[in-house]
Scaffold this motif. Structure first.
Motif, PDB file in Angstrom:
ATOM      1  N   ASP A  52       0.834  -1.211   0.000  1.00 18.97           N
ATOM      2  CA  ASP A  52       0.000   0.000   0.000  1.00 18.97           C
ATOM      3  C   ASP A  52       0.865   1.256   0.000  1.00 18.97           C
ATOM      4  O   ASP A  52       0.549   2.243  -0.675  1.00 18.97           O
ATOM      5  CB  ASP A  52      -0.919   0.010   1.225  1.00 18.97           C
ATOM      6  CG  ASP A  52      -2.062  -0.993   1.107  1.00 18.97           C
ATOM      7  OD1 ASP A  52      -2.286  -1.482  -0.021  1.00 18.97           O
ATOM      8  OD2 ASP A  52      -2.712  -1.275   2.124  1.00 18.97           O
ATOM      9  N   THR A  75       2.405   1.643  -3.499  1.00 16.91           N
ATOM     10  CA  THR A  75       1.349   1.987  -4.445  1.00 16.91           C
ATOM     11  C   THR A  75       0.888   3.431  -4.262  1.00 16.91           C
ATOM     12  O   THR A  75       0.659   4.153  -5.241  1.00 16.91           O
ATOM     13  CB  THR A  75       0.150   1.045  -4.279  1.00 16.91           C
ATOM     14  OG1 THR A  75       0.588  -0.306  -4.459  1.00 16.91           O
ATOM     15  CG2 THR A  75      -0.945   1.360  -5.290  1.00 16.91           C
ATOM     16  N   SER A  76       0.760   3.861  -3.005  1.00 16.26           N
ATOM     17  CA  SER A  76       0.305   5.230  -2.740  1.00 16.26           C
ATOM     18  C   SER A  76       1.282   6.257  -3.296  1.00 16.26           C
ATOM     19  O   SER A  76       0.872   7.290  -3.838  1.00 16.26           O
ATOM     20  CB  SER A  76       0.108   5.442  -1.238  1.00 16.26           C
ATOM     21  OG  SER A  76       1.334   5.354  -0.545  1.00 16.26           O
ATOM     22  N   LEU A  82       0.790   6.395  -7.080  1.00 19.31           N
ATOM     23  CA  LEU A  82      -0.459   7.065  -7.428  1.00 19.31           C
ATOM     24  C   LEU A  82      -0.403   8.568  -7.145  1.00 19.31           C
ATOM     25  O   LEU A  82      -0.987   9.364  -7.882  1.00 19.31           O
ATOM     26  CB  LEU A  82      -1.625   6.427  -6.678  1.00 19.31           C
ATOM     27  CG  LEU A  82      -1.974   4.993  -7.082  1.00 19.31           C
ATOM     28  CD1 LEU A  82      -3.108   4.454  -6.217  1.00 19.31           C
ATOM     29  CD2 LEU A  82      -2.352   4.924  -8.559  1.00 19.31           C
ATOM     30  N   ILE A  83       0.297   8.954  -6.090  1.00 24.37           N
ATOM     31  CA  ILE A  83       0.459  10.391  -5.796  1.00 24.37           C
ATOM     32  C   ILE A  83       1.231  11.066  -6.922  1.00 24.37           C
ATOM     33  O   ILE A  83       0.857  12.149  -7.385  1.00 24.37           O
ATOM     34  CB  ILE A  83       1.164  10.589  -4.439  1.00 24.37           C
ATOM     35  CG1 ILE A  83       0.199  10.267  -3.290  1.00 24.37           C
ATOM     36  CG2 ILE A  83       1.679  12.024  -4.290  1.00 24.37           C
ATOM     37  CD1 ILE A  83       0.837  10.279  -1.928  1.00 24.37           C
ATOM     38  N   SER A 112      -5.095   8.618  -2.682  1.00 21.26           N
ATOM     39  CA  SER A 112      -3.706   8.168  -2.533  1.00 21.26           C
ATOM     40  C   SER A 112      -3.128   8.621  -1.199  1.00 21.26           C
ATOM     41  O   SER A 112      -2.398   7.863  -0.543  1.00 21.26           O
ATOM     42  CB  SER A 112      -2.849   8.705  -3.683  1.00 21.26           C
ATOM     43  OG  SER A 112      -3.351   8.290  -4.928  1.00 21.26           O
ATOM     44  N   CYS A 113      -3.444   9.845  -0.803  1.00 18.55           N
ATOM     45  CA  CYS A 113      -2.965  10.358   0.492  1.00 18.55           C
ATOM     46  C   CYS A 113      -3.577   9.570   1.649  1.00 18.55           C
ATOM     47  O   CYS A 113      -2.900   9.280   2.647  1.00 18.55           O
ATOM     48  CB  CYS A 113      -3.293  11.847   0.630  1.00 18.55           C
ATOM     49  SG  CYS A 113      -2.318  12.922  -0.452  1.00 18.55           S
ATOM     50  N   LEU A 169      -4.503   6.437   1.486  1.00 20.85           N
ATOM     51  CA  LEU A 169      -3.803   5.152   1.461  1.00 20.85           C
ATOM     52  C   LEU A 169      -2.411   5.282   2.061  1.00 20.85           C
ATOM     53  O   LEU A 169      -1.951   4.401   2.810  1.00 20.85           O
ATOM     54  CB  LEU A 169      -3.718   4.639   0.022  1.00 20.85           C
ATOM     55  CG  LEU A 169      -3.077   3.259  -0.185  1.00 20.85           C
ATOM     56  CD1 LEU A 169      -3.895   2.182   0.517  1.00 20.85           C
ATOM     57  CD2 LEU A 169      -2.954   2.946  -1.674  1.00 20.85           C
ATOM     58  N   LEU A 170      -1.726   6.389   1.762  1.00 18.77           N
ATOM     59  CA  LEU A 170      -0.384   6.629   2.300  1.00 18.77           C
ATOM     60  C   LEU A 170      -0.421   6.754   3.817  1.00 18.77           C
ATOM     61  O   LEU A 170       0.390   6.136   4.523  1.00 18.77           O
ATOM     62  CB  LEU A 170       0.200   7.897   1.674  1.00 18.77           C
ATOM     63  CG  LEU A 170       1.574   8.342   2.199  1.00 18.77           C
ATOM     64  CD1 LEU A 170       2.627   7.294   1.863  1.00 18.77           C
ATOM     65  CD2 LEU A 170       1.958   9.693   1.611  1.00 18.77           C
ATOM     66  N   SER A 184      -1.045   3.407   5.419  1.00 19.19           N
ATOM     67  CA  SER A 184       0.122   2.529   5.371  1.00 19.19           C
ATOM     68  C   SER A 184       1.188   2.959   6.374  1.00 19.19           C
ATOM     69  O   SER A 184       1.890   2.116   6.940  1.00 19.19           O
ATOM     70  CB  SER A 184       0.711   2.515   3.953  1.00 19.19           C
ATOM     71  OG  SER A 184       1.233   3.793   3.602  1.00 19.19           O
TER      72      SER A 184
END
Length: 269
Positions: free
Chosen positions: A12, A15-16, A19-20, A65-66, A68-69, A72
């Protein structure tokens, strides 16, 4: 189960970050488009700007994305990635890894598979953003993107994923050859909708590979029907709302939107 959860949180985190970066790139591209202006003596408002759709997508993707970041980081996924990088950089740990047992080898193989899956996602976005959107009908581009992504990850079968990935790589090489050799210009001059037809063939080929694997299992076959429905319905609804309700011009309106959707729309009015 705990190890699986930790591994997922590390994925995660990576991936984040990807995506960011992708969302920031989308926002930078959208910021270069005019939000309003005077064209042919007609004043255009912000809500009909071609930048509106990529702005919405970019902002939405950045927010998710943020989230998810942050999740994580809180669940120690970021710490795990940092520890893995430090361990890989250590000669001592690298030597230990070479003499690891079968369990560690299995974990390494799982990590390689994970990296391959991330690479395929990046490839999908590369195809959509750099090869399709600037040249091909926006509707069929979205259908191709959603069908291939959802088909691989929602059906989630190793053989299916591998076969679709091989097909995507082959089509990417063909599209890159066409784009970088300026052959796309010659093809469009010969026939206006040549690229649209090529992407339609790509979409059909992806579906054939998905169906070939899905037909072996009733549950997978049911999932494929859902994937096909969403892959067509979502792009049609989104493009119709932006084009007909918000009057936002699509990046490219070709065979499928300009000729087919427009004909249906004006026939029903």
């Amino acid at each position: 189960m705990i190890e699986d959860k930790v591994t997922m949180r590390k994925r995660d985190f990576i991936t984040s970050l990807i995506l960011i970066c992708t969302s920031i790139g989308i926002l930078i591209g959208a910021s270069r488009m005019p939000m309003k202006g005077n064209y042919g003596g007609v004043q255009n408002a912000w809500y009909v700007s071609p930048a509106l759709l990529p702005l919405i997508i970019g902002i939405g993707l950045l927010i998710l994305s943020c989230i998810l970041l942050i999740n994580s980081i809180v669940s120690k996924g970021a710490r795990g990635v940092i520890d893995d990088v430090i361990a890989f950089a250590s000669k001592k740990n690298r030597h230990t890894a070479l003499s690891s047992d079968s369990v560690e080898n299995s974990a390494k193989l799982a990590n390689q598979i994970s990296q391959f899956r991330v690479s395929i996602v990046v490839l999908e976005f590369f195809i959509l953003i750099f090869l399709l959107i600037p040249r091909v009908d926006f509707l069929i581009s979205l259908i191709f993107f959603l069908l291939s992504v959802m088909g691989m990850f929602y059906l989630n079968q190793a053989t299916l994923f591998r076969n679709v990935a091989k097909l995507l790589i082959a089509w990417t090489l063909i599209l890159c050859s066409i784009a970088w050799s300026n052959l796309d210009v010659l093809l469009v001059q010969a026939f206006e909708f040549t690229l649209d037809i090529i992407v339609f063939v790509m979409t059909v080929s992806i579906y054939i590979v998905l169906r070939k694997e899905a037909i072996k299992d009733a549950e997978t076959k049911k999932k494929l029907r859902i994937v096909l429905l969403l892959s067509i319905a979502v792009p049609v609804i989104v493009t119709a709302v932006f084009r007909y309700a918000l009057l936002v011009p699509l990046p490219v309106e070709g065979l499928f939107f300009d000729r087919i959707c427009n004909s249906i729309y004006y026939a029903l009015r």
